[in-house]
Write a protein that holds these residues in place. Structure first.
Motif, short mmCIF file in Angstrom:
data_model
loop_
_atom_site.label_atom_id
_atom_site.label_comp_id
_atom_site.label_asym_id
_atom_site.label_seq_id
_atom_site.Cartn_x
_atom_site.Cartn_y
_atom_site.Cartn_z
N GLY A 57 1.07 -1.45 0.11
CA GLY A 57 -0.25 -0.09 0.01
C GLY A 57 0.72 1.36 -0.16
N GLU A 58 1.55 1.62 0.36
CA GLU A 58 2.96 2.31 0.79
C GLU A 58 3.26 2.98 -0.08
N LEU A 59 4.06 1.58 -0.64
CA LEU A 59 4.88 1.49 -2.32
C LEU A 59 3.57 1.91 -3.41
N VAL A 60 1.94 1.95 -3.35
CA VAL A 60 1.40 1.59 -4.55
C VAL A 60 1.42 3.29 -4.15
N GLU A 61 1.00 3.94 -3.21
CA GLU A 61 0.24 5.04 -3.23
C GLU A 61 1.95 6.56 -3.41
N ALA A 62 3.48 5.86 -2.85
CA ALA A 62 4.79 6.62 -2.83
C ALA A 62 4.76 6.21 -4.50
N GLU A 63 4.54 5.52 -5.44
CA GLU A 63 4.35 5.32 -6.74
C GLU A 63 3.63 6.46 -7.54
N ARG A 64 2.42 6.88 -7.13
CA ARG A 64 1.70 7.28 -7.92
C ARG A 64 1.56 9.13 -7.42
N SER A 65 2.08 9.07 -6.38
CA SER A 65 3.27 10.52 -6.37
C SER A 65 4.25 11.20 -5.94
N GLY A 66 4.65 10.55 -6.75
CA GLY A 66 6.22 10.60 -7.43
C GLY A 66 7.32 10.68 -6.67
N ASP A 67 6.90 9.18 -5.35
CA ASP A 67 8.01 9.01 -4.32
C ASP A 67 9.45 8.54 -4.90
N GLU A 68 10.36 8.96 -5.47
CA GLU A 68 11.14 7.78 -6.56
C GLU A 68 11.81 7.02 -4.89
N GLU A 69 12.36 7.95 -3.78
CA GLU A 69 12.67 6.63 -2.51
C GLU A 69 12.06 6.18 -1.76
N ALA A 70 10.73 5.49 -2.48
CA ALA A 70 9.79 4.43 -1.95
C ALA A 70 10.01 3.21 -2.05
N ARG A 71 10.58 2.99 -3.25
CA ARG A 71 11.14 2.03 -4.24
C ARG A 71 12.21 0.86 -3.15
N THR A 72 13.31 2.52 -3.54
CA THR A 72 14.47 2.37 -2.46
C THR A 72 14.45 1.59 -1.43
#
Length: 145
Positions: A56-71
């Motif tokens: 959930g956090e990763l999907v939301e981060a990708e929607r918002s453009g947070d590139e650090e979340a994947r790392t």
């Protein structure tokens, strides 16, 4: 041998994170939950909830453009997989099998559909558009009635 397990844990974490944002999440979730539960002594339901929360956090981060979340997700799950493999090096075969299945699935031949259209009737000054599936399109206009 340790370097091989670290590399395998890294590959497993990368595959997991990719599956978190993909369409085959439920299948991946089940496999990884079972894998980690057998090697950590944790309850599978708790691990499943942790995976769902991370997804959930990763999907939301990708929607918002947070590139650090994947790392960050990669680092977290790499560590968890590395610890699982350290606790049970025999688990490497199970993790490799899952990675091989993912690779085989992505290499599976895809159906190719060929379409042939003929245009007739004087289109010299007109526009012709052919499409298969169109998702959401915004042409910048104002919606009408």
């Amino acid at each position: 041998m340790e370097a091989e397990l670290v590399a395998l844990a890294s590959a497993g974490a990368a595959a997991l994170v990719q599956q978190m944002v993909g369409e085959a999440w439920e299948q991946a979730r089940g496999r990884v939950t079972a894998f980690l539960a057998r090697r950590s002594g944790q309850d599978a339901a708790v691990i499943g909830e942790e995976l769902d929360e991370a997804r959930g956090e990763l999907v939301e981060a990708e929607r918002s453009g947070d590139e650090e979340a994947r790392t960050e997700a990669l680092a977290e799950w790499r560590g968890r997989m590395r610890r699982a493999l350290r606790n049970d090096p025999e688990g490497a075969a199970e993790l490799r099998a899952w990675l091989d299945e993912l690779e085989d699935a992505s290499a599976a031949p895809r159906q190719v559909v060929r379409t042939h259209n003929t245009i007739s009737g004087g289109t010299q000054n007109g526009t012709v558009i052919q499409t298969g599936t169109v998702g959401r399109i915004d042409l910048g206009g104002t919606p009408t009635g």
